[in-house]
Every structure is written in C-alpha cells, then in structure tokens.
Enzyme design. Structure first.
Site, mmCIF file in Angstrom:
data_model
loop_
_atom_site.group_PDB
_atom_site.id
_atom_site.type_symbol
_atom_site.label_atom_id
_atom_site.label_comp_id
_atom_site.label_asym_id
_atom_site.label_seq_id
_atom_site.Cartn_x
_atom_site.Cartn_y
_atom_site.Cartn_z
ATOM 1 N N GLU A 33 0.633 -0.988 -0.076
ATOM 2 C CA GLU A 33 0.237 0.160 0.269
ATOM 3 C C GLU A 33 0.658 1.212 -0.171
ATOM 4 O O GLU A 33 0.374 2.397 -0.149
ATOM 5 C CB GLU A 33 -1.146 0.099 1.486
ATOM 6 C CG GLU A 33 -1.767 0.864 0.953
ATOM 7 C CD GLU A 33 -2.414 0.778 2.760
ATOM 8 O OE1 GLU A 33 -3.303 -0.430 2.890
ATOM 9 O OE2 GLU A 33 -2.903 1.633 3.344
HETATM 10 C C1 ACO Z 1 -3.010 -2.997 3.384
HETATM 11 C C2 ACO Z 1 -3.163 -3.682 4.755
HETATM 12 O O1 ACO Z 1 -1.644 -4.248 5.212
HETATM 13 S S1 ACO Z 1 -4.203 -3.048 5.280
HETATM 14 C C3 ACO Z 1 -4.345 -3.358 6.822
HETATM 15 C C4 ACO Z 1 -5.618 -3.791 7.840
HETATM 16 N N1 ACO Z 1 -4.974 -4.374 8.794
HETATM 17 C C5 ACO Z 1 -5.350 -5.023 8.580
HETATM 18 O O2 ACO Z 1 -6.444 -5.944 7.393
HETATM 19 C C6 ACO Z 1 -4.966 -6.442 9.514
HETATM 20 C C7 ACO Z 1 -5.637 -7.453 9.210
HETATM 21 N N2 ACO Z 1 -5.226 -8.526 10.330
HETATM 22 C C8 ACO Z 1 -5.530 -8.286 11.475
HETATM 23 O O3 ACO Z 1 -6.771 -8.473 11.581
HETATM 24 C C9 ACO Z 1 -4.675 -9.817 13.028
HETATM 25 O O4 ACO Z 1 -5.617 -9.956 13.153
HETATM 26 C C10 ACO Z 1 -4.671 -8.853 13.978
HETATM 27 C C11 ACO Z 1 -3.154 -7.641 13.538
HETATM 28 C C12 ACO Z 1 -5.486 -8.205 14.855
HETATM 29 C C13 ACO Z 1 -3.777 -9.473 14.659
HETATM 30 O O5 ACO Z 1 -2.772 -10.884 14.813
HETATM 31 P P1 ACO Z 1 -1.841 -10.926 15.126
HETATM 32 O O6 ACO Z 1 -0.623 -10.155 15.395
HETATM 33 O O7 ACO Z 1 -1.233 -12.219 14.094
HETATM 34 O O8 ACO Z 1 -2.057 -11.225 16.407
HETATM 35 P P2 ACO Z 1 -3.155 -12.141 17.705
HETATM 36 O O9 ACO Z 1 -4.443 -12.748 16.540
HETATM 37 O O10 ACO Z 1 -1.806 -13.275 17.790
HETATM 38 O O11 ACO Z 1 -3.918 -11.042 18.687
HETATM 39 C C14 ACO Z 1 -3.476 -10.805 19.120
HETATM 40 C C15 ACO Z 1 -4.145 -9.427 19.962
HETATM 41 O O12 ACO Z 1 -5.400 -8.870 19.253
HETATM 42 C C16 ACO Z 1 -6.670 -8.916 19.251
HETATM 43 N N3 ACO Z 1 -7.489 -10.248 19.260
HETATM 44 C C17 ACO Z 1 -6.652 -10.683 17.558
HETATM 45 N N4 ACO Z 1 -8.248 -10.903 17.208
HETATM 46 C C18 ACO Z 1 -9.529 -11.049 17.729
HETATM 47 C C19 ACO Z 1 -10.287 -11.179 17.893
HETATM 48 N N5 ACO Z 1 -11.256 -12.429 16.880
HETATM 49 N N6 ACO Z 1 -11.195 -10.839 19.376
HETATM 50 C C20 ACO Z 1 -10.332 -10.327 20.351
HETATM 51 N N7 ACO Z 1 -9.943 -10.084 19.944
HETATM 52 C C21 ACO Z 1 -8.641 -10.291 19.263
HETATM 53 C C22 ACO Z 1 -6.046 -9.575 21.089
HETATM 54 O O13 ACO Z 1 -6.484 -9.164 22.179
HETATM 55 C C23 ACO Z 1 -4.785 -10.415 20.836
HETATM 56 O O14 ACO Z 1 -4.460 -11.025 21.953
HETATM 57 P P3 ACO Z 1 -4.704 -12.354 22.628
HETATM 58 O O15 ACO Z 1 -4.846 -13.519 22.041
HETATM 59 O O16 ACO Z 1 -3.494 -11.902 24.330
HETATM 60 O O17 ACO Z 1 -6.139 -12.163 23.242
HETATM 61 O O1 G9A Z 2 -2.826 1.523 6.794
HETATM 62 C C1 G9A Z 2 -3.003 0.508 6.106
HETATM 63 O O2 G9A Z 2 -3.627 0.081 5.454
HETATM 64 C C2 G9A Z 2 -1.700 -0.347 6.488
HETATM 65 C C3 G9A Z 2 -1.432 0.002 7.330
HETATM 66 C C4 G9A Z 2 -0.443 -1.623 8.044
HETATM 67 C C5 G9A Z 2 1.583 -0.887 7.967
HETATM 68 O O3 G9A Z 2 1.340 -0.077 8.947
HETATM 69 O O4 G9A Z 2 1.689 -1.879 7.534
#
Ligand code: ACO
Ligand code: G9A
Length: 258
Positions: A51
């Site tokens: 991105e």
């Molecule tokens: C181009 C782009 O990149 S666009 C960017 C937009 N961002 C995204 O798309 C992010 C996508 N990824 C996610 O959503 C991931 O699930 C994340 C980043 C929230 C967490 O992923 P990971 O770092 O692998 O961590 P993990 O799954 O172990 O979760 C970390 C913490 O997040 C929280 N969490 C994550 N999923 C959940 C859920 N379904 N329900 C409640 N809490 C959650 C919890 O606090 C968890 O800690 P815990 O396991 O000790 O309770």
């Molecule tokens: O802002 C976004 O869409 C993505 C964020 C992920 C990142 O900061 O690496």
C-alpha cells in the site's frame, strides 16, 4: 518430507493460490509471508504491491509494516499513495488482494476494527487501513487467518471490509463489480465460497487436521464441499523457502533492535 506446523501449512497453502500472472495487493502480516513464498517458489514473476506505493517489490525479509524501507529498496518503482489507490487499485489494475482478519463471517466479511460495541469496545483492533478499498476494488480477494471460535464468527461485530454481505448476489446488488472473497486459507483447511450462497465451504483439509478440529475452532456451522480433498503437504522447497525468509526476517529485526 520434513515435519511442518499448521502455521507453515497455512502459509504454504495460501502461497499456492498465487500465479505468475497475478498482480497482488499484499496485506501486512500473514498474507505477506504467503505472497513472498509464492514469489520465491512457483511464481517468480508475480507482481507484489504494498500500500505504500511499492510496485513489483521483492523483499528479502518480511516487512514490519507497509512503510518498511525494504519494500521501497527492492521495488521496481514506488508511486505516491493516492496514485496507488486511485490509478492502480480503483483503476482495476490489481488482480487479487490478500488480506488477514481478526473476525471473519462465513460470507467473507472482515472485521479488523473493533470487538464489542464501537463506542465502548472490548478490544480496539488496528482498523481498516486500505483493506476496505482492497476488498472492493481488487479482481478477487484471498483471505488467510488462523482458525478460532472468536475469529470465525456467525456475525462480525463491525463491517470493516465487505465480502459477500449476506450472501447470494448481495455484492452485485450493491453495484460492486469485482468477485470478492474467492478463497480462505486457515491453519486447518482451504475454504471456497459456494457458487450460489457464497458461504465458505471446506474444499480441502490439511494433513493432520480433522473435521472435528475444524468444527471445534469455527463459530459457524461448517459445510463441506462435495469431494473434499486432502491439501497437498508442503514440499521441501516450500518449507525451506518459508523457514529461510522467517529466519532472515528474525535476524534482521534482531540486528535493528541491537
Ligand atoms: C494493506 C493492509 O495491510 S490493510 C491493513 C489493515 N489491517 C489488517 O487488515 C489487519 C489484519 N490482521 C488482523 O486483523 C489480525 O488479526 C490482528 C492484526 C488484529 C492481530 O493479528 P496477530 O498479530 O497475528 O495477533 P493475534 O491473532 O495473536 O491477536 C493479538 C491480539 O489481538 C486481539 N484480537 C485479535 N483477534 C481478536 C478477536 N477475534 N477477538 C478478540 N480479540 C482479538 C487480542 O487482544 C489478541 O491478543 P490475545 O490473543 O492475547 O487475546
Ligand atoms: O494503513 C494501512 O492500510 C496499512 C497499514 C499496515 C502497516 O502500517 O503496515
């Protein structure tokens, strides 16, 4: 063939979904590992885009974020973020978006915003970033995440990135012309949407995983496609490639922390 973990199987099965012809908008986290394993194995000509505007990037370590210098240093070119969105993404030039999810429903709708009530959240997640736009504008969307009952739920708490809505023709009815989610890869199985209902069904089960384990770690009623297969196990080349890039990444991060 070496032993492998469910996480490794997930990344490798996800990597296999990409081909040399793809132009892929890569999400940070689990999708990034899969996309780079694809590039370093069967799809050396895949175009990876992050991105931050980096096009045709070939990182030797996995980026910590879209702003990681490694992406820009190894890219064919880097464009401004508005150009990335307006020209490349909204212009229909990207074949596949690869996303992760904190919560996912059976129709591929993603929540990465908040768990619980928006105004009084139980957990505040990172947010949408570019993911909502990726989900609507890429030709199709692949999703990868580990299975858990809190992650794979019947109803997500917040619609961050639109998949198939309530299923069926919801997506087209809203005027969205791209395919939406066509693949989900978890640590236990490969899932594909039913052609009509658009609900994810198990298409193949990873070696060592069971139907019981899939159902115990999924919050919706699991449906199996006709002729469910076993996912091919990782090859030595796939495993070595994944482990090497993970090791290079860990070493680089240790160096920069020192
Ligand atoms: C181009 C782009 O990149 S666009 C960017 C937009 N961002 C995204 O798309 C992010 C996508 N990824 C996610 O959503 C991931 O699930 C994340 C980043 C929230 C967490 O992923 P990971 O770092 O692998 O961590 P993990 O799954 O172990 O979760 C970390 C913490 O997040 C929280 N969490 C994550 N999923 C959940 C859920 N379904 N329900 C409640 N809490 C959650 C919890 O606090 C968890 O800690 P815990 O396991 O000790 O309770
Ligand atoms: O802002 C976004 O869409 C993505 C964020 C992920 C990142 O900061 O690496």
């Amino acid at each position: 063939m070496a032993d492998f973990t469910p996480d490794e199987m997930m990344t490798i099965a996800a990597a296999r979904a990409l081909s040399n012809d793809d132009v892929c908008f890569v999400g940070i986290g689990a999708p990034s590992a899969a996309c780079n394993v694809a590039r370093l194995t069967h799809a050396p000509d895949v175009t990876l885009i992050y991105e931050s505007g980096t096009i045709g990037t070939a990182p030797s370590i996995l980026p910590l974020s879209i702003g990681d210098g490694e992406l820009c240093e190894t890219a064919l070119t880097t464009v401004a973020v508005p150009e990335m969105f307006r020209y490349w993404l909204q212009g229909g030039r990207i074949t596949v978006g690869f996303l992760g999810a904190a919560q996912l429903d059976p129709f591929g709708n993603i929540n990465t915003t908040v768990i619980g009530d928006y105004a009084h959240p139980k957990t505040r997640l990172p947010g949408g970033g570019g993911a909502p736009e990726i989900a609507s504008s890429c030709g199709e969307v692949f999703i990868t995440m580990k299975q858990s009952r809190r992650g794979m739920v019947k109803e997500i708490d917040f619609f961050t990135s639109f998949g198939h809505g309530r299923g069926g023709t919801d997506r087209q009815d809203l005027g969205i012309t791209t395919k939406g989610p066509t693949l989900l890869v978890t640590d236990l199985a490969v899932w594909r949407p039913h052609p009509e209902t658009k609900a994810f069904e198990v298409a193949s089960i990873h070696p060592g995983a069971t139907r019981e384990a899939i159902e115990a770690s999924c919050g919706w009623d699991v449906i199996y496609s006709e002729g469910v297969e076993e996912t091919a196990p990782p090859t030595d080349r796939e495993l070595t490639t994944l482990r090497d890039i993970n090791a290079r990444t860990a070493a680089a991060h240790r160096r920069s922390a020192a």
